[in-house]
Design an enzyme around this catalytic site. Structure first.
Site, PDB file in Angstrom:
ATOM      1  N   LYS A   2       0.808  -1.249   0.065  1.00 32.67           N
ATOM      2  CA  LYS A   2      -0.115  -0.033   0.034  1.00 32.67           C
ATOM      3  C   LYS A   2       0.923   1.147   0.104  1.00 32.67           C
ATOM      4  O   LYS A   2       0.407   2.113  -0.634  1.00 32.67           O
ATOM      5  CB  LYS A   2      -0.766  -0.027   1.190  1.00 32.67           C
ATOM      6  CG  LYS A   2      -2.320  -0.701   1.113  1.00 32.67           C
ATOM      7  CD  LYS A   2      -3.263  -0.130   2.064  1.00 32.67           C
ATOM      8  CE  LYS A   2      -4.654  -0.967   1.592  1.00 32.67           C
ATOM      9  NZ  LYS A   2      -5.525  -1.295   2.728  1.00 32.67           N
ATOM     10  N   LYS A   4      -4.773 -10.289  -6.504  1.00 38.77           N
ATOM     11  CA  LYS A   4      -5.851 -10.444  -5.600  1.00 38.77           C
ATOM     12  C   LYS A   4      -7.085  -9.568  -6.094  1.00 38.77           C
ATOM     13  O   LYS A   4      -6.903  -8.522  -6.285  1.00 38.77           O
ATOM     14  CB  LYS A   4      -5.634 -10.214  -4.317  1.00 38.77           C
ATOM     15  CG  LYS A   4      -6.601 -10.605  -2.917  1.00 38.77           C
ATOM     16  CD  LYS A   4      -6.174  -9.912  -1.716  1.00 38.77           C
ATOM     17  CE  LYS A   4      -6.283  -8.399  -1.607  1.00 38.77           C
ATOM     18  NZ  LYS A   4      -6.137  -8.025  -0.323  1.00 38.77           N
ATOM     19  N   LYS A  60     -11.138  -4.223  -4.206  1.00 40.38           N
ATOM     20  CA  LYS A  60     -12.201  -3.202  -4.639  1.00 40.38           C
ATOM     21  C   LYS A  60     -11.641  -1.890  -5.009  1.00 40.38           C
ATOM     22  O   LYS A  60     -12.189  -0.795  -5.603  1.00 40.38           O
ATOM     23  CB  LYS A  60     -13.190  -2.951  -3.431  1.00 40.38           C
ATOM     24  CG  LYS A  60     -12.600  -2.671  -1.840  1.00 40.38           C
ATOM     25  CD  LYS A  60     -13.519  -3.306  -0.766  1.00 40.38           C
ATOM     26  CE  LYS A  60     -12.647  -3.345   0.539  1.00 40.38           C
ATOM     27  NZ  LYS A  60     -13.166  -4.320   1.511  1.00 40.38           N
TER      28      LYS A  60
HETATM   29  P1  TYM Z   1     -10.899  -6.322   4.575  1.00 44.93           P
HETATM   30  O1  TYM Z   1     -11.954  -5.458   4.840  1.00 44.93           O
HETATM   31  O2  TYM Z   1      -9.752  -6.040   3.367  1.00 44.93           O
HETATM   32  O3  TYM Z   1     -11.349  -7.893   4.119  1.00 44.93           O
HETATM   33  C1  TYM Z   1     -12.439  -8.261   4.740  1.00 44.93           C
HETATM   34  C2  TYM Z   1     -12.198  -9.930   4.642  1.00 44.93           C
HETATM   35  O4  TYM Z   1     -12.252 -10.210   3.171  1.00 44.93           O
HETATM   36  C3  TYM Z   1     -10.805 -10.935   2.901  1.00 44.93           C
HETATM   37  N1  TYM Z   1     -10.642 -10.918   1.518  1.00 44.93           N
HETATM   38  C4  TYM Z   1     -10.510 -11.866   0.677  1.00 44.93           C
HETATM   39  N2  TYM Z   1     -10.694 -13.107   0.410  1.00 44.93           N
HETATM   40  C5  TYM Z   1     -10.627 -13.956  -0.398  1.00 44.93           C
HETATM   41  N3  TYM Z   1     -10.359 -13.241  -1.749  1.00 44.93           N
HETATM   42  C6  TYM Z   1     -10.071 -12.107  -1.865  1.00 44.93           C
HETATM   43  N4  TYM Z   1      -9.883 -11.341  -2.964  1.00 44.93           N
HETATM   44  C7  TYM Z   1     -10.445 -11.240  -0.650  1.00 44.93           C
HETATM   45  N5  TYM Z   1     -10.217  -9.908  -0.388  1.00 44.93           N
HETATM   46  C8  TYM Z   1     -10.351  -9.637   0.916  1.00 44.93           C
HETATM   47  C9  TYM Z   1     -10.039 -10.649   3.919  1.00 44.93           C
HETATM   48  O5  TYM Z   1      -9.044 -11.639   4.241  1.00 44.93           O
HETATM   49  C10 TYM Z   1     -10.713 -10.383   5.231  1.00 44.93           C
HETATM   50  O6  TYM Z   1     -10.909 -11.621   5.817  1.00 44.93           O
HETATM   51  N6  TYM Z   1      -7.312  -5.962   8.204  1.00 44.93           N
HETATM   52  C11 TYM Z   1      -8.890  -6.502   7.685  1.00 44.93           C
HETATM   53  C12 TYM Z   1      -9.954  -5.791   8.567  1.00 44.93           C
HETATM   54  C13 TYM Z   1      -9.892  -6.078  10.184  1.00 44.93           C
HETATM   55  C14 TYM Z   1      -9.985  -7.435  10.959  1.00 44.93           C
HETATM   56  C15 TYM Z   1      -9.530  -7.182  11.973  1.00 44.93           C
HETATM   57  C16 TYM Z   1     -10.270  -8.528  10.318  1.00 44.93           C
HETATM   58  C17 TYM Z   1      -9.510  -5.023  11.151  1.00 44.93           C
HETATM   59  N7  TYM Z   1      -9.309  -5.685  12.401  1.00 44.93           N
HETATM   60  C18 TYM Z   1      -9.639  -7.912  13.279  1.00 44.93           C
HETATM   61  C19 TYM Z   1     -10.042  -9.699  11.490  1.00 44.93           C
HETATM   62  C20 TYM Z   1      -9.948  -9.376  12.914  1.00 44.93           C
HETATM   63  C21 TYM Z   1      -9.173  -6.139   6.455  1.00 44.93           C
HETATM   64  O7  TYM Z   1      -8.469  -5.263   5.891  1.00 44.93           O
HETATM   65  O8  TYM Z   1     -10.115  -6.978   5.828  1.00 44.93           O
END
Ligand code: TYM
Length: 327
Positions: free
Chosen positions: A111, A194, A197
């Site tokens: 990022k 990957k 969005k």
């Molecule tokens: P975020 O919001 O980017 O994504 C949410 C969840 O979606 C999964 N994900 C995917 N899985 C499969 N293929 C993809 N292309 C794909 N894109 C996203 C992510 O692995 C995630 O599980 N850092 C986290 C948010 C967060 C969090 C936490 C999660 C903050 N604190 C504590 C768990 C526990 C995040 O950015 O997810």
């Protein structure tokens, strides 16, 4: 009883990657474990957000959590900014993690490279520590996430171990639970990246995507050289990704799907995949719009879930402060 905890950031529209890799798997343990799910809205501000949009997307996400099957009577649903203990524990944990460890986080490296010096905010650097705080506050045993969050989970575990070693058993060591299929859904236009969005719209399908647009995007999705529907991540990454999407929406195994399409080509496979995704997403969308329409109900869910969460989180924070000598 074990605790299952996870969340989704309101930084853009939800994609089928978020759904298949994470959300879809969340309701399974309801009733069997203590289940807590949240919207990490404070994580979203590590890149600049439009305030009105951020609020709207926070409600959208709470509505999606209910849509996919989380029941506010069985799971705690909270919004991160409503539970200040997250930010407070983050500051404390900042003193148990090094710059070197945070510099090695691949998400930060990717990022910050993309954003350039202007975007290299301290919050972005510190993001994994806030994430560790989220998880450790609730004694989470399992954190169901997609593959991209594995490294963050390992860091949360390292921080917890370090703290426990210094002050005695305080935090449960969390474990990432990553699904066998769908853990890393790739871009439709480029199977080496990957699905995200923040990329080109042709690369992803939103949960709110219209039927026409789903059909167009799947039709345009890149494929591999021969015309066979075979799962081979290395040799045929594009078709393998489409097969994983098919498996995620149909709940069938990859081998069942491969057998069904023996002797059929990409055109037929893509047409069937598109209809499957259209059918599943239109069901989810109909449910979503009903729930999203009732903002008063969503407010109640957020307020009561966040209040319940705060009780758990404040107790853990009190224990931590006591151990390190903060009044
Ligand atoms: P975020 O919001 O980017 O994504 C949410 C969840 O979606 C999964 N994900 C995917 N899985 C499969 N293929 C993809 N292309 C794909 N894109 C996203 C992510 O692995 C995630 O599980 N850092 C986290 C948010 C967060 C969090 C936490 C999660 C903050 N604190 C504590 C768990 C526990 C995040 O950015 O997810």
């Amino acid at each position: 009883m074990k605790t299952v905890f996870s969340g989704l950031k309101p930084s853009g529209d939800m994609t089928i990657g978020n759904y298949l890799g994470a959300m879809k798997n969340w309701p399974y343990q309801q009733g069997l474990a203590r289940t807590i799910f949240f919207v990490p809205n404070a994580h979203a501000i590590t890149v600049r957000q439009d305030p009105t949009e951020l609020k709207k997307r926070t409600y959208d996400l709470v509505a999606w959590l209910i849509t996919v099957g989380l029941d506010p009577k069985k799971s705690i649903i909270l919004v991160q900014s409503k539970v200040p203990a997250h930010a407070e524990l983050c500051w404390i944990l900042d003193n148990y993690v090094t710059m070197g460890e945070l510099s090695r986080m691949t998400e930060y490296k990717d990022k910050s490279q993309k954003l350039g010096p202007e975007g290299q905010l301290v919050g972005l650097f510190n993001y994994p520590v806030l994430m560790a705080a989220d998880i450790l506050l609730y004694d989470a045993n399992e954190v169901p996430v997609g593959e991209d969050q594995r490294q963050h989970l390992e860091l949360a575990r390292t921080i917890a171990e370090r703290f426990n070693r210094l002050y005695g058993n305080t935090f449960v060591l969390p474990k990432a639970t990553i699904p066998k299929t769908g853990a890393r859904i790739m871009g439709l236009d480029d199977p080496t990246k990957k699905m995200s969005k923040s990329d080109h719209p042709d690369s992803f399908i939103m949960l709110a995507e219209t039927a026409d647009s789903i059909r167009k995007k799947i039709k345009r999705a890149v494929t591999d050289s021969d015309n066979r529907i075979i799962y081979d991540k290395k040799g045929k990454p594009a078709v393998s990704n489409l097969i994983e999407i098919y498996a995620g929406f149909s709940d069938e195994t990859i081998s069942v799907i491969e057998k069904r399409f023996v002797g059929k080509g990409y055109g037929e496979f893509k047409a069937e995949l598109a209809e499957l995704v259209v059918e599943k997403l239109s069901q989810l969308q109909a449910e979503f719009y009903k729930i999203r329409d009732n903002e008063a109900m969503l407010d109640k869910v957020i307020d009561s879930g966040s209040a319940k969460a705060a009780e758990i989180a404040n107790e853990k924070l009190r224990e931590v402060k006591e151990k390190i000598g903060l009044l």
